[in-house]
Design an enzyme around this catalytic site. Structure first.
Site, mmCIF file in Angstrom:
data_model
loop_
_atom_site.group_PDB
_atom_site.id
_atom_site.type_symbol
_atom_site.label_atom_id
_atom_site.label_comp_id
_atom_site.label_asym_id
_atom_site.label_seq_id
_atom_site.Cartn_x
_atom_site.Cartn_y
_atom_site.Cartn_z
ATOM 1 N N LYS A 30 34.579 52.129 76.611
ATOM 2 C CA LYS A 30 34.825 53.366 77.370
ATOM 3 C C LYS A 30 36.476 53.710 77.377
ATOM 4 O O LYS A 30 37.197 52.811 77.208
ATOM 5 C CB LYS A 30 34.565 53.201 78.726
ATOM 6 C CG LYS A 30 33.059 53.325 78.876
ATOM 7 C CD LYS A 30 32.613 52.937 80.452
ATOM 8 C CE LYS A 30 31.388 52.659 80.762
ATOM 9 N NZ LYS A 30 30.521 54.289 80.557
ATOM 10 N N ARG A 44 19.778 50.871 80.179
ATOM 11 C CA ARG A 44 18.369 51.032 79.703
ATOM 12 C C ARG A 44 17.603 49.400 79.177
ATOM 13 O O ARG A 44 16.736 49.150 79.134
ATOM 14 C CB ARG A 44 18.267 52.162 78.857
ATOM 15 C CG ARG A 44 18.849 52.392 77.603
ATOM 16 C CD ARG A 44 19.153 53.577 77.100
ATOM 17 N NE ARG A 44 20.136 54.316 77.789
ATOM 18 C CZ ARG A 44 20.329 55.542 77.302
ATOM 19 N NH1 ARG A 44 19.726 56.235 76.350
ATOM 20 N NH2 ARG A 44 21.274 56.141 77.986
HETATM 21 N N1 BES Z 1 27.160 53.102 83.707
HETATM 22 C C1 BES Z 1 27.068 54.052 82.892
HETATM 23 C C2 BES Z 1 26.809 55.378 83.478
HETATM 24 C C3 BES Z 1 27.714 55.966 84.336
HETATM 25 C C4 BES Z 1 28.556 56.951 84.108
HETATM 26 C C5 BES Z 1 27.682 55.448 85.812
HETATM 27 C C6 BES Z 1 29.330 57.611 85.130
HETATM 28 C C7 BES Z 1 28.268 55.947 86.739
HETATM 29 C C8 BES Z 1 29.333 57.063 86.195
HETATM 30 C C9 BES Z 1 26.198 53.895 81.491
HETATM 31 O O1 BES Z 1 25.983 52.588 81.234
HETATM 32 C C10 BES Z 1 26.636 54.793 80.376
HETATM 33 O O2 BES Z 1 27.737 53.962 80.045
HETATM 34 N N2 BES Z 1 25.979 55.487 80.110
HETATM 35 C C11 BES Z 1 26.578 56.430 78.872
HETATM 36 C C12 BES Z 1 25.190 56.395 77.821
HETATM 37 C C13 BES Z 1 25.609 57.081 76.612
HETATM 38 C C14 BES Z 1 26.318 56.082 75.739
HETATM 39 C C15 BES Z 1 24.244 57.352 75.916
HETATM 40 C C16 BES Z 1 26.842 57.458 79.238
HETATM 41 O O3 BES Z 1 26.224 58.363 80.304
HETATM 42 O O4 BES Z 1 27.834 58.156 78.649
HETATM 43 MN MN MN Z 2 27.406 51.750 79.911
#
Ligand code: BES
Ligand code: MN
Ligand code: ZN
Length: 517
Positions: free
Chosen positions: A295, A369
């Site tokens: 990230k 997931r």
């Molecule tokens: N933990 C994150 C989702 C999240 C985002 C929680 C913002 C709280 C605030 C999750 O694991 C994630 O990173 N999801 C990705 C999925 C994508 C790579 C398909 C996302 O939402 O960007």
């Molecule tokens: Mn994630």
């Protein structure tokens, strides 16, 4: 093992208002209302209430505050705080809960030593009856939620005062029989418990990633659940491996902290052998860096709350056991860090789930997931008949619904609608999104059964469809709490930080099984 401390119970006082010995009386007030039968209280304020209403200094919109001393020495209370509740007919138990939090937080800021909240049941149910017990329960929940302290690592004295001693008051008991009073006391005890368990979940989710590692999370959660009376089993990495949980093990590979799988069981003696078994599954990523698909730095600190769903499951299991839910409930929380270590899973890698299905990992940041896939399978294996999973799963749900509403997905429709209604009453607002099969095309893989990412369009929906692959056709609901688990801004009824979302919904759910199909 130290047990979790339990708060004092909240007494219900039915003495006249002038006889209530408290530092601060908290009185909900409604818009466009005259003094009605509060004339004596107005006189005790030296006419300040009537003056503030007449000048429109205080109009009683939700969360408006008006505080004034009680100048009549014959009154035992020292001051009174009026809190706006909006229009009386729109004053629901949910708004009663929020006004109770706001009033009690205002009282703490004023360093009061004791408060007594007058319960004023508002709006009529469609049947015409007022749900008096429901208002008592939510008042107790609200006062308890206001006891939460967020900044536990501050070495100087906090901004907000210590939690005051609590009491509830009622003026006109519709039915003062001992059974009716006992019912209200039961509702208050229930609200107290649900508020406390929400606060425990908030405390866990606020905890940073360095103190709350997967092992520490499992330790603390097992304390919380077992001291509540439910059975706890913590599986280590060897046992997880032996179960074939390649998705959970795959995510854990990038971290030097080993994963854990928490299993909680509530098995009431009276539960019918062939009866329903609720399976609760929570995402327990104690820190989500994104892994190799790392990230950006901005805001990454937020990812310490990526275990809020797991905390909600654990803390709801405590409430379920303490309140004696009538059916069996199984809680499953897979927990790991998502780190980009030298052995980390890489984009393009293929993992095999305990269910047997293979997944091409196109983005290591779609890790929630993965671990939930194995978690859902395990809840089924342990006998769950009805599934609910809770997860801070996607940024896409924050785009779709913002920070106030949890995304709800699932099948069949009656189960989704049922969970949504329970959530509404519990103060966890949810809104449904579709999971039409065609969206699954976005998860097509050239070489495995499916991939773990469906791209940006409908990102919360494709995440839900990924999870559906692991539900074995059981009634299943998925709650995406990525927007609702954490408050970026403080509100009158909630400080910044972890919200404890979904704890009360999950805890109330097994008490509604008579309505399940
Ligand atoms: N933990 C994150 C989702 C999240 C985002 C929680 C913002 C709280 C605030 C999750 O694991 C994630 O990173 N999801 C990705 C999925 C994508 C790579 C398909 C996302 O939402 O960007
Ligand atoms: Mn994630
Ligand atoms: Zn995550």
């Amino acid at each position: 093992m130290s047990s979790v401390s339990q708060a004092q119970s909240i007494p219900i006082l039915s003495a006249p208002l002038d006889a209530i010995d408290t530092d601060l009386l908290l009185i909900p007030w409604f818009e466009e209302k005259g003094l009605e039968n509060f004339g004596e209280l107005d006189q005790a304020t030296g006419g300040e209430l009537a003056r503030a209403l007449a000048s429109r200094e205080f109009v009683a919109r939700p969360f408006d505050l008006f505080i004034t001393p009680l100048v009549n020495r014959a009154w035992k209370a020292r001051r009174v705080l009026f809190i706006g509740g909006g229009r009386e007919e729109a004053f629901t138990p949910d708004l009663a809960r929020k006004t109770a939090v706001a009033a009690a937080l205002a009282a703490r800021q004023r360093r009061t030593s004791s408060v007594t909240l007058l319960v004023r049941p508002g709006g009529r149910a469609p049947s015409g009856d007022v749900d008096v017990a429901g208002f008592f329960q939510s008042a107790a929940e609200g006062l308890t939620l206001a006891e939460f302290d967020g900044g536990s690592y501050k070495t100087d004295e906090g901004r907000i005062g210590p939690a005051p001693r609590l009491a509830l008051a009622i003026r006109h008991v519709p039915d003062s029989s001992p059974e009716s009073i006992a019912r209200l006391e039961g509702a208050v005890a229930r609200g107290r418990m649900l508020g406390e368990c929400s606060n425990l979940a908030r405390e866990l989710a606020n905890e940073p990633g360095n103190t709350l590692t997967p092992r520490e999370f499992a330790d603390r959660a097992s304390n919380i659940v077992s001291s509540g009376g439910a059975a706890v089993e913590i599986l280590d990495e060897k046992q997880i491996e032996a179960l074939g949980m390649g998705l959970l093990m795959g995510v854990a590979r990038g971290s030097s902290e080993p994963p854990r799988l928490m299993v909680f069981r509530h098995e009431p003696a009276g539960a019918a052998p062939g009866g329903p078994v609720l399976g609760l599954v929570g995402k327990g990523i104690t820190f989500d860096t994104g892994g190799i698909s790392i990230k950006p730095a901005d805001g990454m600190d937020r990812m310490k709350d990526d275990m809020a769903g797991g905390a909600a499951v654990a803390c709801a299991m405590r409430a379920i056991a303490m309140l004696g839910a009538p059916i069996r409930v199984i809680g499953v929380v897979p927990t790991t860090e998502n780190m980009p270590g030298g052995r980390a899973v890489k984009p393009g890698d293929i993992l095999k789930s305990a269910e047997g299905k293979t997944v091409e990992v196109l983005n290591t940041d779609a890790e929630g997931r993965l671990i939930l896939g194995d978690g859902l399978w395990y809840a089924r294996k342990l006998g769950a008949t009805h599934l609910v999973d809770v997860a801070t799963l996607t940024g896409a749900i924050v785009v779709a619904l913002g920070k106030l509403t949890t995304g709800i997905f699932g099948t069949p429709d009656w189960w989704v609608e049922h969970v949504r209604r329970v959530g509404d009453r519990a103060g966890d607002r949810m809104w449904p999104l579709p999971i039409y099969d065609e969206y699954f095309d976005q998860l097509k893989s050239e070489i495995a059964d499916f991939t773990n990412t469906g791209g940006r369009p409908g990102g919360a929906i494709t995440a839900a469809l990924f999870l559906k692959e692991f539900t074995g056709g059981l009634p299943w609901v998925h709650l995406d709490i990525a927007g609702t688990a954490w408050a970026e801004e403080s509100r009158p009824y909630a400080p910044k930080g972890a919200t404890g979302v979904a704890v009360r919904t999950l805890a109330e759910l097994p008490f509604t099984s008579a309505a399940w199909k």
